[in-house]
Design a protein around this motif. Structure first.
Motif, PDB file in Angstrom:
ATOM      1  N   ILE A 131      35.015  52.309  54.772  1.00 55.32           N
ATOM      2  CA  ILE A 131      34.092  52.705  55.511  1.00 55.32           C
ATOM      3  C   ILE A 131      34.155  52.638  56.860  1.00 55.32           C
ATOM      4  CG2 ILE A 131      31.794  52.576  56.512  1.00 55.32           C
ATOM      5  CD1 ILE A 131      31.193  51.181  53.308  1.00 55.32           C
ATOM      6  N   LEU A 132      34.213  53.780  57.794  1.00 56.08           N
ATOM      7  CA  LEU A 132      34.656  53.611  58.994  1.00 56.08           C
ATOM      8  C   LEU A 132      33.288  53.787  60.014  1.00 56.08           C
ATOM      9  CD1 LEU A 132      38.196  55.168  59.315  1.00 56.08           C
ATOM     10  CD2 LEU A 132      37.439  52.749  59.420  1.00 56.08           C
ATOM     11  N   PRO A 133      33.290  53.379  61.128  1.00 57.62           N
ATOM     12  CA  PRO A 133      34.042  52.137  61.784  1.00 57.62           C
ATOM     13  C   PRO A 133      33.611  50.973  61.631  1.00 57.62           C
ATOM     14  CG  PRO A 133      32.477  53.085  63.295  1.00 57.62           C
ATOM     15  CD  PRO A 133      32.273  53.720  61.963  1.00 57.62           C
ATOM     16  N   SER A 192      29.952  42.497  51.531  1.00 58.19           N
ATOM     17  CA  SER A 192      30.403  43.639  50.653  1.00 58.19           C
ATOM     18  C   SER A 192      30.786  44.838  51.940  1.00 58.19           C
ATOM     19  CB  SER A 192      29.667  44.162  49.846  1.00 58.19           C
ATOM     20  OG  SER A 192      29.988  45.465  49.187  1.00 58.19           O
ATOM     21  N   ILE A 193      29.822  45.036  52.789  1.00 57.03           N
ATOM     22  CA  ILE A 193      29.953  46.240  53.698  1.00 57.03           C
ATOM     23  C   ILE A 193      31.232  45.822  54.770  1.00 57.03           C
ATOM     24  CG2 ILE A 193      28.801  47.115  55.731  1.00 57.03           C
ATOM     25  CD1 ILE A 193      26.281  46.903  54.388  1.00 57.03           C
ATOM     26  N   VAL A 194      31.297  44.564  55.220  1.00 55.34           N
ATOM     27  CA  VAL A 194      32.365  44.229  56.098  1.00 55.34           C
ATOM     28  C   VAL A 194      33.764  44.279  55.397  1.00 55.34           C
ATOM     29  CG1 VAL A 194      33.382  42.332  57.163  1.00 55.34           C
ATOM     30  CG2 VAL A 194      31.133  42.735  57.329  1.00 55.34           C
ATOM     31  N   LEU A 195      33.685  44.105  54.239  1.00 59.27           N
ATOM     32  CA  LEU A 195      35.113  44.028  53.340  1.00 59.27           C
ATOM     33  C   LEU A 195      35.235  45.507  53.319  1.00 59.27           C
ATOM     34  CD1 LEU A 195      37.330  43.116  51.673  1.00 59.27           C
ATOM     35  CD2 LEU A 195      35.541  43.100  49.661  1.00 59.27           C
ATOM     36  N   ASP A 196      34.269  46.449  53.031  1.00 57.90           N
ATOM     37  CA  ASP A 196      34.464  48.004  53.078  1.00 57.90           C
ATOM     38  C   ASP A 196      35.301  48.520  54.148  1.00 57.90           C
ATOM     39  OD1 ASP A 196      34.183  48.112  50.387  1.00 57.90           O
ATOM     40  OD2 ASP A 196      31.912  48.746  50.727  1.00 57.90           O
ATOM     41  N   LEU A 218      41.399  48.986  64.696  1.00 57.59           N
ATOM     42  CA  LEU A 218      41.248  48.569  63.163  1.00 57.59           C
ATOM     43  C   LEU A 218      42.155  49.639  62.238  1.00 57.59           C
ATOM     44  CD1 LEU A 218      39.564  47.758  60.792  1.00 57.59           C
ATOM     45  CD2 LEU A 218      38.072  49.732  61.132  1.00 57.59           C
ATOM     46  N   LYS A 219      42.656  50.656  62.745  1.00 62.00           N
ATOM     47  CA  LYS A 219      43.602  51.623  62.240  1.00 62.00           C
ATOM     48  C   LYS A 219      44.931  50.729  61.810  1.00 62.00           C
ATOM     49  CE  LYS A 219      42.124  55.633  64.322  1.00 62.00           C
ATOM     50  NZ  LYS A 219      42.324  57.125  65.427  1.00 62.00           N
TER      51      LYS A 219
END
Length: 331
Positions: free
Chosen positions: A303-305, A293-297, A13-14
């Protein structure tokens, strides 16, 4: 082992987050899409992980084919976020590198932007700091319904023991049925965006487009959006059976809002590893605004991870070793 996979997803993801940030200032053309497109990318990333975990056990050469590859980046209309596009999502979430990626794009400016972004990413990921592999790339400028012959010729030139993951990100009814049929003649998994909520509108305005898309005129008797989808899936399953001589698995995940939505269809060989797709189907409400919205963040790093995909590892581990598919099951 699960902790190792969780760490792998976090590490993957990074660069997605950092490369997306880099693309915000590159002034290259982007694909403008709605916020629910992140769900489509998440599903593609999940299946890229599953595919590149399982398929290398049976095939020495395996490929990624993107018939509508875009610019390498999308801009979320509702938020202005820039996110890497489908070819890079498929790459970053591949557990083993694809032998080669075949990227087709009709628009010359979009293709040039894609080439520049892929080159930037290759330079970053192969640097001593990251030391990641990067697949060979082939680009094709033109109509995917024409260029598909070149792509398939290139894929099959590697010999009989090949397999491909195809992604068809239809914006409308771009990809003709004959194009899909040609891909199905090669051992493959296909993920096809079916523009479900556009069917009834197009039925009244563009008969030729639907004839080419469905490869028949049976769509004329369809009375609802779901009937259009069912017709397409039935034809996919039948064509897969005829082309491959194997039992097909055809299933969809609905993405979007209640008013506007599409379905991502997976067509592949029926077998134990499709349980991973079932996991993706049930894991999230892919039409829920809050979830989107959460997945986009998370995919933008606010937001991680991003741990939704980590459960795929558990699903693959549940496959009884005695029921592992043979090479013959895929070809």
């Amino acid at each position: 082992m699960k902790e190792k996979e969780l760490s792998w997803f976090a590490e993957r993801l990074k660069p997605i987050v950092e490369v997306s940030k880099l693309f915000r200032g590159d002034e290259l053309i982007v694909n403008n899409e709605h916020h629910w497109s992140v769900m489509k990318l998440l599903i593609l990333g999940g299946w890229s992980y599953v595919y590149t975990t399982i398929i290398p056990n049976y095939f020495e050469k395996f490929f990624y084919v993107d018939l509508l590859a875009g610019t390498g980046a999308i801009k979320v209309q509702e938020t202005g976020d820039i996110i890497v596009g489908s070819p890079l999502i498929a790459y970053f979430y591949s557990r083993n590198d694809f032998t080669k990626m075949f990227l087709v794009e009709l628009d010359k400016d979009k293709l040039n932007a894609l080439k520049r972004r892929m080159a930037i990413v290759e330079e970053i990921v192969t640097s001593p700091q990251l030391n990641m592999g990067f697949p060979n790339l082939s680009y094709y400028e033109g109509d995917c319904n024409i260029k598909v012959d070149e792509v398939i010729s290139h894929v099959t030139s590697f010999g009989k023991g090949v397999h491909l993951l195809g992604f068809i990100d239809n914006e409308g009814f771009d990809t003709h049925w004959e194009t899909v049929k040609k891909l199905l003649r090669v051992p493959c998994d296909l993920i096809i965006l079916f523009p479900t909520s556009s069917c009834d509108r197009t039925k009244a305005s563009c008969e030729k487009a639907l004839n080419r898309f469905f490869g028949c005129e049976s769509w004329r008797s369809m009375a609802s959006r779901d009937e259009f989808l069912m017709l397409y899936e039935e034809r996919l399953a039948r064509e897969y059976q005829e082309a491959r001589g194997k039992d097909p698995y055809v299933s969809h995940i609905r993405v979007g809002t209640k008013q506007f939505y599409y379905d991502l269809i997976l067509a592949c060989k029926e077998g134990p590893y499709v349980r991973a797709w079932e996991y993706l189907r049930s894991k999230l409400n892919w039409q829920d605004p809050e979830t989107i919205s959460i997945v986009l963040d998370r995919i933008t790093g606010r937001i991680l991870p991003l741990d939704v995909l980590a459960g795929l590892y558990d699903e693959l581990q549940k496959i009884d070793q005695r029921s592992q598919p043979r090479l013959d099951d895929f070809i």
